[in-house]
Design a protein around this motif. Structure first.
Motif, short mmCIF file in Angstrom:
data_model
loop_
_atom_site.label_atom_id
_atom_site.label_comp_id
_atom_site.label_asym_id
_atom_site.label_seq_id
_atom_site.Cartn_x
_atom_site.Cartn_y
_atom_site.Cartn_z
N ARG A 461 29.01 -12.42 3.21
CA ARG A 461 28.33 -13.50 4.43
C ARG A 461 29.18 -14.46 5.10
O ARG A 461 29.80 -14.73 6.13
CB ARG A 461 27.39 -13.63 4.73
CG ARG A 461 26.30 -13.70 5.90
CD ARG A 461 26.95 -12.28 6.69
NE ARG A 461 26.40 -13.26 8.17
CZ ARG A 461 27.04 -12.96 9.26
NH1 ARG A 461 28.54 -12.22 9.19
NH2 ARG A 461 26.96 -13.73 9.95
N GLU A 464 32.59 -13.91 6.67
CA GLU A 464 33.09 -13.22 7.54
C GLU A 464 32.37 -14.24 8.51
O GLU A 464 33.42 -14.27 10.08
CB GLU A 464 31.33 -11.82 7.49
CG GLU A 464 31.79 -10.82 6.15
CD GLU A 464 30.70 -10.38 6.64
OE1 GLU A 464 31.13 -8.93 5.64
OE2 GLU A 464 30.02 -10.46 7.14
N GLU A 468 34.72 -14.93 11.47
CA GLU A 468 34.22 -14.92 12.81
C GLU A 468 34.58 -15.85 13.86
O GLU A 468 34.61 -15.83 14.74
CB GLU A 468 33.38 -14.14 13.01
CG GLU A 468 32.38 -13.01 12.36
CD GLU A 468 31.17 -13.09 12.18
OE1 GLU A 468 30.03 -13.80 12.21
OE2 GLU A 468 30.68 -11.89 11.51
#
Length: 531
Positions: A461, A464, A468
């Protein structure tokens, strides 16, 4: 259910966005969308509501039971860090519960008892609570009632203290099973005093319950025309692990007396305080109760004696009207005679409890807690460091890019997809997205594997979010994201308040650290700026 068992968790409520703070009442539409469920023509309107309720709370628990981890038979199964159970003492309890004194079979045990419970058991409960609650005078067996678990007790008390549509006041976050306990039978709602992680005003620790917060929640409910009949206190608190000081308990009880509220005190984890630095104070140990006729104390063996499968809970109340009304409902919630005998034998064995069980249980809980919290420190994940119960309240907000309950729910599912069941904050009606509860009272090999799976999810996570943010930079100040613990590795255990004259340097440093965490000091004074 978001990882709980037997009403333990209600994660499906996390599907819904958090209700605006002024809307504090329990609302069926607040934690499930009835349009998602097909109405059964075989059920009444009430039956359909109950069915919807169950359908919205079982997902995680059913997934776990369909794919349980087993070291030999199913090593890739789900590890359950969601259900609040003590799995560390099966060896001790199985040995004690199979000793010869447990195996009694006499006619009274196979016949209908007094609905309040067999007198031999009520006498043992009164003596047990007198000793472990440090009561100033012997407690009376006539004030003891026995039911098949504390969920039944919540349900019975809500039914006899409130009329349908009335409410009980409770601080959030709280053990989610209480919602269905008070609602499904009694149609009683909950009014929330919402706590948060910011340390502000008179607060000295995150998620601190104060009388001011109770007063505001009560006033807001009354302004909406809601009649509040009672206050629920959880001590030790689930999921926070807080233990209330005597002065705090006195303040809460005085508040309730001013407003003529009953107080339901759940002390289910009173013997699960596993560090000598923490002291538990029972309401039954207070020298004087502000309103003894409206004070009702609950306890059971499922947590403190690691036997959640044995349904036994007990109520202590001096109010005989309340006792008799609850006893009428014991017809539906009785404990079988043979179990009552076993519980009585267990509670009277004070030497074994003190010299064998509690010593071993506390040592095992402390070791398991240390292992999990050390892992969290290594990951740089903030958490509340408490010394009671089986759980750690964890701050995963930095893994939510937008800081919403929908994103919290996605993270919960991500953990489940990676075969570890946790409990998300919305299951406890937490007002801030991103908090999770983890149960640490488990065997070492499951803790190790479960923490490996959690680490994998968090590392993925993190990558990610970095990707992003490169593609679409996010605002630095996220809406709805509190700042009290973002800058520290962990939130240390709080100390009970001391008077100003006895403050030492450590207290002052601790207070300064708390003020720094609850302000923007750390954001304005970074290492780069000093350089």
């Amino acid at each position: 259910m978001g990882g709980g068992g037997g009403g333990d968790l209600q994660e499906a409520r996390a599907v819904q966005p958090g209700r605006p703070l002024p809307e504090r009442r329990f609302d069926m539409h607040g934690f499930c969308n009835p349009s998602e469920f097909q109405r059964s023509p075989y059920l009444s309107a009430r039956g359909n509501v109950v069915n919807i309720f169950r359908g919205s709370t079982e997902e995680g628990y059913e997934a776990y039971h369909a794919d349980k981890y087993d070291e030999d038979k199913n090593p890739n199964g789900i590890i359950n860090f969601g259900t609040s159970e003590n799995k560390l003492c099966f060896d001790l309890m199985s040995k004690r519960l199979t000793q010869t004194d447990m195996n009694l079979m006499e006619p009274p045990l196979l016949q209908y008892p007094d609905w309040k419970g067999h007198m031999f058991l009520r006498e043992e409960v009164a003596q047990f609570l007198t000793h472990y609650c440090k009561a100033p005078a012997p407690l009376k067996a006539e004030n003891v009632i026995v039911l098949n678990g504390c969920g039944s007790l919540f349900s019975a008390l809500a039914t006899v203290l409130c009329d349908p549509g009335e409410a009980v006041l409770i601080a959030t976050p709280f053990y989610g099973g209480i919602t269905q306990s008070v609602f499904l039978y009694g149609n009683v709602k909950l009014v929330y005093a919402c706590l948060d992680s910011k340390i502000a005003g008179t607060s000295t620790r995150p998620f601190q319950l104060t009388v001011d917060k109770l007063e505001k929640a009560l006033q807001d409910a009354q302004a909406e025309g809601v009649t509040v009949r009672a206050l629920i206190l959880l001590n030790p608190q689930n999921p926070l692990g807080d233990i209330y000081s005597l002065s705090e308990l006195q303040d809460y009880l005085e508040f309730a007396k001013r407003h003529e509220l009953h107080v339901i005190v759940d002390e289910l984890y009173m013997l699960s305080v596993f560090d000598e630095s923490a002291t538990f104070h029972s309401v039954l140990g207070m020298d004087r109760l502000p309103d003894p006729q409206r004070t009702h104390v609950m306890w059971g063996i499922s947590k403190d004696f690691a036997v959640s499968g044995i349904r036994f809970g007990t109520l202590y109340t001096e109010n005989q009207d309340v006792a008799n009304a609850v006893a009428s409902l014991c017809y539906f919630h009785g404990v079988c005679g043979t179990v009552q005998h076993k519980v009585a034998q267990l509670l009277r064995d004070r030497d074994w409890i003190n010299q064998v069980y509690l010593r071993a249980n506390h040592a095992r809980l402390k070791a398991a807690h240390t292992y999990v919290t050390d892992e969290l420190k290594t990951l740089g994940v903030p958490f509340l460091n408490r010394n009671a119960g089986f759980f750690v309240w964890i701050d995963f907000r930095k893994y939510l890019r937008t800081g919403t309950f929908e994103e919290e729910m996605l993270l919960w599912r991500r953990f489940l997809d990676n075969k570890v069941l946790l409990s998300c904050g919305k299951a406890f009606e937490c007002s801030e997205p991103g908090w999770f509860r983890i149960i640490f009272a488990d065997k070492t090999h499951r803790l190790q594997l479960g923490m490996q799976r959690i680490r994998k999810v968090l590392e993925e996570r993190e990558q990610e979010i970095l990707a992003e943010e490169k593609e679409q930079p996010c605002q630095s100040d996220q809406d709805g994201k509190a700042d009290s613990t973002d800058e520290v590795i962990f939130v240390s255990r709080h100390q009970e308040p001391t008077c100003a004259g006895s403050s030492n340097l450590g207290d002052l440093i601790g207070l300064l650290q708390q003020q720094m965490r609850s302000s923007d000091w750390l954001q304005k004074n970074t290492a780069e700026q000093f350089a």
